[in-house]
Design a protein around this motif. Structure first.
Motif, short mmCIF file in Angstrom:
data_model
loop_
_atom_site.label_atom_id
_atom_site.label_comp_id
_atom_site.label_asym_id
_atom_site.label_seq_id
_atom_site.Cartn_x
_atom_site.Cartn_y
_atom_site.Cartn_z
N PRO B 259 0.85 -1.27 0.03
CA PRO B 259 0.11 0.10 0.14
C PRO B 259 0.83 1.22 -0.08
CG PRO B 259 -0.67 -1.48 1.50
CD PRO B 259 0.39 -2.21 1.18
N PRO B 260 0.61 2.22 -0.91
CA PRO B 260 1.36 3.52 -1.08
C PRO B 260 1.02 4.36 0.10
CG PRO B 260 -0.26 3.69 -2.58
CD PRO B 260 -0.54 2.36 -1.85
N GLY B 261 2.17 5.41 0.35
CA GLY B 261 1.96 6.53 1.06
C GLY B 261 2.24 6.04 2.46
N PHE B 262 1.32 6.68 3.35
CA PHE B 262 1.40 6.24 4.91
C PHE B 262 0.05 6.06 5.33
CE2 PHE B 262 1.86 11.18 4.76
CZ PHE B 262 0.94 11.16 5.39
N PRO B 263 0.01 5.32 6.54
CA PRO B 263 -1.33 4.87 7.09
C PRO B 263 -2.01 5.64 8.21
CG PRO B 263 0.32 3.58 8.23
CD PRO B 263 1.08 4.47 7.29
N ASP B 264 -3.35 5.88 8.30
CA ASP B 264 -3.94 6.36 9.61
C ASP B 264 -3.82 5.04 10.37
OD1 ASP B 264 -5.71 7.77 11.15
OD2 ASP B 264 -7.02 6.38 10.85
N TYR B 331 -9.14 7.24 -4.36
CA TYR B 331 -8.92 6.10 -5.25
C TYR B 331 -9.11 4.75 -4.47
CZ TYR B 331 -6.85 9.80 -7.88
OH TYR B 331 -6.58 11.23 -8.47
N GLU B 332 -9.43 3.85 -5.52
CA GLU B 332 -9.22 2.24 -5.05
C GLU B 332 -8.48 1.76 -5.92
OE1 GLU B 332 -12.57 -0.48 -3.26
OE2 GLU B 332 -12.59 -0.66 -5.59
N LEU B 333 -7.30 1.33 -5.43
CA LEU B 333 -6.08 0.67 -6.19
C LEU B 333 -6.38 -0.82 -6.15
CD1 LEU B 333 -3.15 2.58 -4.83
CD2 LEU B 333 -4.79 3.27 -6.35
N CYS B 334 -6.25 -1.41 -7.49
CA CYS B 334 -6.41 -3.07 -7.59
C CYS B 334 -5.07 -3.58 -8.36
CB CYS B 334 -7.75 -3.21 -8.20
SG CYS B 334 -9.11 -2.57 -7.51
N GLN B 362 -7.05 -7.88 -4.86
CA GLN B 362 -6.97 -6.47 -3.72
C GLN B 362 -7.54 -5.38 -4.00
OE1 GLN B 362 -2.67 -5.84 -3.23
NE2 GLN B 362 -2.84 -5.09 -1.24
N ARG B 363 -8.14 -4.85 -2.99
CA ARG B 363 -8.43 -3.36 -3.16
C ARG B 363 -8.07 -2.47 -2.07
NH1 ARG B 363 -12.76 -3.11 -6.66
NH2 ARG B 363 -13.38 -5.31 -7.68
N VAL B 364 -7.17 -1.47 -2.35
CA VAL B 364 -6.46 -0.27 -1.54
C VAL B 364 -7.09 0.93 -1.47
CG1 VAL B 364 -4.39 0.52 -0.64
CG2 VAL B 364 -4.45 -2.09 -1.39
N ARG B 365 -7.82 1.37 -0.38
CA ARG B 365 -8.25 2.90 -0.34
C ARG B 365 -7.17 3.63 -0.10
NH1 ARG B 365 -12.32 5.33 3.30
NH2 ARG B 365 -12.65 7.21 2.12
N VAL B 366 -7.17 5.02 -0.89
CA VAL B 366 -6.06 5.67 -0.96
C VAL B 366 -6.61 6.96 -1.01
CG1 VAL B 366 -4.10 6.63 -2.12
CG2 VAL B 366 -4.37 4.26 -1.96
#
Lengths: 371, 371
Positions: B259-264, B331-334, B362-366
């Protein structure tokens, strides 16, 4: 930088930070999978194998190139400088076995449940840490007049409680100068694994895990009191989220047992054949000594003393044993430690608004059968 | 020995084995804490550091004295015998990097959710395994006429689905004689850690994790088909729990991204500054080759090909990269892999009554922000 209250960061549950329903939110499952407890049969090892040791990772595990990495030491010091990993490893080194526990261990057993990493039990482990004494390094750079705290900054970056941050914690000056505080580059005789803070982490024996900052990039001496999120907001004992409360510091006294017999996969109910059973476990307490462990096989109505063994070091958990003659029936096994400062584990939950320091006695449900 | 339907082993939920509510039962949290997924930033390593590798442990991790331990090889063989660990380590040895994934990976994303270990994603890892080829050992003891399967028995003992058992799985004879099936005593160049099967485990490249039996104590050649719980009941593809269905065998094609960036911290929502972002991840598929990975930044409406890299070995996952020009927005990255056998990951859940082989994308919310 505060970015809370923005509509694109959702809240878990109703936004109160508490949950009365025993069922878990999917966000709590995400946290449970990133972090990891010691499976309690792992209490059998004096030193926890590295891959079994508990981990709590607030943000992401940083990707670090050890050759490019440097530790910057600055703030109120006379000779600020930075160190490469090689330079640190050429300094005097010590190896210490140290027990670490997460301050949130037991949080998911609370009712209502504070919403954060949903630990049950076992956010604990003991490893041999090798590094260089922090005190000598601080003496080398020369603390200036007026230093009150030392701030440790990790490479891990994220948002928590609406605050964007690098993970940071401070120590009061006296703790930073404690003879056994280490800057550690090895765990159980090998370089730190990424999840344990590669290439360098802080070890402050006796303190809950949040103080042992991982992936260190900077150490800064400051006047006054550090007010970062992890110090002033997150790791506090209070009855409401909007009260400052008291800071979380040393580990509270606690005992855990290896659940006896064998488990049912889905429920983890323990099945034990009738006959003699050797109950065993570990007990620890911040900087105090464990003076006794008592065991109950009737859910805490009656207690009998366990036999205490010697720890592998002054900051490591102590082993204990108790022989139980198991007769057919259903039992709730408990263990309860007392320390040299007179502290004893509570029988009921230690509730705080952030679920810190809940060292209530462990309860293990067991069915004994004739076979 | 079947001990199901006894009143003292409770059920999770309503007893149907399924749960429609997205909130998790406390028993599922207990399982999530014993087992462990790869935090997805760990996809960056060609070889997963040992302590980051996923683990699924059905019962307890056995405590083993390696000096007393022996592997018994028997059943329909001409010269049954047992081996000490030292004897096995003197045999010819090989080292292979192998990707392992749990067949239940993705189970907790299903609706309704089959109640078992509640994996989201990341029950996967790649390690270098060192051991002796199984085939040569079977040839040495001499398989008798009529052997159809080889049964592997672990030291781990418990109850599952009401059946008391040592963990056991079989392989069809042709798989047991596969040139790259190993009896492994080392992982990433060191003795197995307890949770990975110390002192010896099976490695069958390409198969889902349930085949790689840990804490091996016995290998038995049999005529006919093994009907133990883990073979005939648990690891099956079926639409109802009371149907036999099809056995789970090789890993299905799958890609995952870092998952890119940084998380909450609490929600794991990802925050990414605007600008170029290098998406990266890994893809694998049983014994087929991954032929392509496609990436979508709009939840699967449109796709573009990623760049595929070389794996570190024929049974190891392949790296992939994709450059994304991130503009402010949500975005939703897949990511979606295709293999040389023509398989492609489904966009919707692959539902089975036991939650096996769900390789949906996989679905990653960004959230991308101006800064």
């Amino acid at each position: 930088m505060t970015i809370g209250h923005l509509p694109d960061i959702p809240a878990i549950g109703d936004g109160s930070g508490l949950e009365a329903d025993p069922r878990l939110h999917p966000e709590e499952l995400q946290l449970a999978f990133r972090n990891k407890a010691l499976p309690l049969e792992g209490l059998r090892y004096d030193l926890t194998p590295t891959g079994l040791h508990y981990t709590l990772i607030h943000y992401d595990i940083p990707w670090v190139d050890a050759r490019a990495w440097r530790l910057k030491v600055g703030g109120l010091v006379r000779r600020p400088r930075s160190f490469s990993l090689e330079e640190l490893m050429r300094r005097p080194q010590r190896t210490l076995p140290v027990t670490l526990e997460c301050a949130g261990d037991g949080r998911a057993l609370l009712s209502p449940r504070p919403l954060s990493q949903p630990w049950l039990t076992g956010a604990v482990g003991t490893a041999e840490w090798t590094g260089t004494p922090l005190r000598a390094l601080l003496e080398e750079v020369g603390l200036a007049e007026g230093v009150q705290e030392v701030v440790f900054t990790g490479l891990d970056h994220g948002v928590e409680g609406g605050v964007e941050q690098d993970y940071q914690r401070s120590l009061p000056l006296a703790e930073a100068l404690h003879a056994d505080a280490l800057l550690a580059w090895a765990m159980n005789g090998r370089p730190l694994e990424p999840q344990h803070g590669f290439p360098l982490r802080l070890i402050v024996p006796g303190w809950y895990g949040m103080a042992h900052v991982k992936w260190l990039r900077a150490i800064d001496a400051i006047a006054g009191t550090f007010t970062g999120y992890q110090q002033a907001v997150a790791y506090r004992y209070s009855q409401r989220r909007d009260e400052p409360g008291e800071p979380v510091t040393l580990m509270r006294v606690r005992a855990l047992m290896v659940p006896p017999g064998f488990p049912d996969f889905a429920t983890r109910l323990r099945l034990v054949p009738r006959g003699p059973v050797e109950l065993e476990g570990r007990a620890w307490s911040g900087r105090a000594r464990v003076t006794g462990v008592a065991v109950s096989v009737d859910g805490g109505q009656t207690w009998a003393p366990a036999e205490l063994g010697e720890p592998v070091g002054p900051y490591a958990w102590q082993p204990w044993r108790f022989r139980w003659e198991a007769l057919p029936g259903t039992y709730e096994l408990c263990c309860r430690a007392t320390d040299s400062a007179g502290n004893v584990q509570p029988l009921v939950q230690h509730w705080t608004a952030r679920g810190m320091g809940n060292n209530a006695v462990q309860r293990v449900r067991v069915v004994v059968r004739d076979r």
